[in-house]
Scaffold this active site. Structure first.
Site: not given
Ligand code: CP
Ligand code: NVA
Length: 310
Positions: A107, A134, A137, A225, A265, A293
């Site tokens: 990540r 992502h 997701q 989101d 998400c 997930r």
């Molecule tokens: N939806 C998602 O990716 O959650 P986190 O940022 O908590 O991993």
């Molecule tokens: N769009 C959000 C998703 C978090 C899971 C971000 O990138 O912060």
């Protein structure tokens, strides 16, 4: 072995296979305690290394639990605890991780960091979120959709708000499985046009809508989101909130849909992108989505390790 960097890289029916594998594995272990290993333990003896350069709750929990349920083991590395945080190169990190783990998840912010890790790793690399996309997701989201609303084919899903990383992965998914994606996104926060064009060229049914109401009409799912993503400048929050306000998911917007579910998400910010009434209401399936997930991640891990679901 296959990397899982973007849904656009998937070939053939790989996404369909993942959706079916996630659902099948979930059903097969119904009633078992969360830590119990799946009967076939397909990844026994394998190790997943997870690198977090950004915060995470669900991605961390679901990959950790998912890998253990597949019979494997996990190692969690936070950037601040690694030499990566002191300037060790991504390519050297990739080489080293490949000597200790069988598969890796990252990540991070820049998508280029992920591509560089994958380019230098000798093991499969999974995108656990970048500023660009992502994909994990969306496997969970589409699986959750089918759990509640049946097969995707012929159904309309509405995305409201920011044309962000999650939206990009939805656009890419629309080119792989049959559904209509209605996007209601303010022009200054649009999904990159190249993503829309590439998806449409592969047959995606994408409708660009001028208003949230237009997108919601007849939709089987309303999806949104947060308005400020992890890679966005927090100083822009006020400007963003003003632009996104007309796209807030409200009860009256939900009422325009075809008995729609609400997907997010998470993390969610009540009364920003969604009203508390919708978020906590009967059509919200966000915690099923969060649970899925883990089931979806297992399908992704198996795909990367070359274990196809039949
Ligand atoms: N939806 C998602 O990716 O959650 P986190 O940022 O908590 O991993
Ligand atoms: N769009 C959000 C998703 C978090 C899971 C971000 O990138 O912060």
């Amino acid at each position: 072995m296959s990397h899982f960097l973007d849904l656009a890289d998937l070939q053939g029916d790989a996404l369909r296979q993942m959706l079916d594998a996630g659902a099948a594995r979930k059903a097969a272990r119904a009633g078992l305690p969360k830590g119990a290993v799946d009967a076939d333990a397909p990844l026994a003896g394998h190790v997943l290394a997870m690198i977090f350069e950004k915060p995470s709750t669900r991605t961390r929990l679901s990959f950790d639990l998912g890998m253990r349920q597949l019979g494997g083991q996990t190692m969690v590395l936070n950037q601040s605890d690694m030499q990566l945080g002191r300037g060790e190169s991504i390519s050297d990190t990739a080489q080293v991780i490949s000597r200790f783990a069988d598969i890796a998840m990252l990540r991070t912010g820049p998508h280029e960091t992920l591509s560089e890790l994958a380019a230098h790793a000798q093991i499969p690399v999974i995108n656990g979120l970048t500023a660009h996309s992502h994909p994990c997701q969306i496997v969970a989201d589409l699986m959750t959709f089918e759990e509640h609303k049946g097969r995707l084919s012929g159904q309309r899903l509405a995305w409201l708000g920011d044309g962000n990383n999650v939206a990009v992965s939805f656009v890419q998914a629309a080119a792989l499985v049959d559904f209509e994606l209605a996007l209601a996104v303010p022009k200054s926060f649009a999904v990159p046009p190249a993503e829309i064009e590439a998806a449409r060229a592969k047959g995606a049914k994408i409708t660009l809508c001028d208003t949230a109401e237009e997108a919601a009409k007849g939709a089987s799912a309303l999806i949104t989101d947060c308005w400020v993503s992890m890679s966005d400048d927090p100083a822009t929050a006020e400007k963003r909130a003003a632009s996104f306000a007309p796209y807030q998911v409200t009860q009256s917007l939900m009422d325009l849909g075809d008995d729609p579910i609400f997907l997010h998400c998470l993390p969610a910010y009540r009364d920003s992108e969604v009203t508390a009434e919708v978020m906590d209401g009967p059509r919200s399936v966000v915690f099923d989505e969060a649970e899925n997930r883990a089931h979806a991640q297992k399908a992704v891990l198996l795909y990367c390790m070359g274990k196809r679901h039949d």
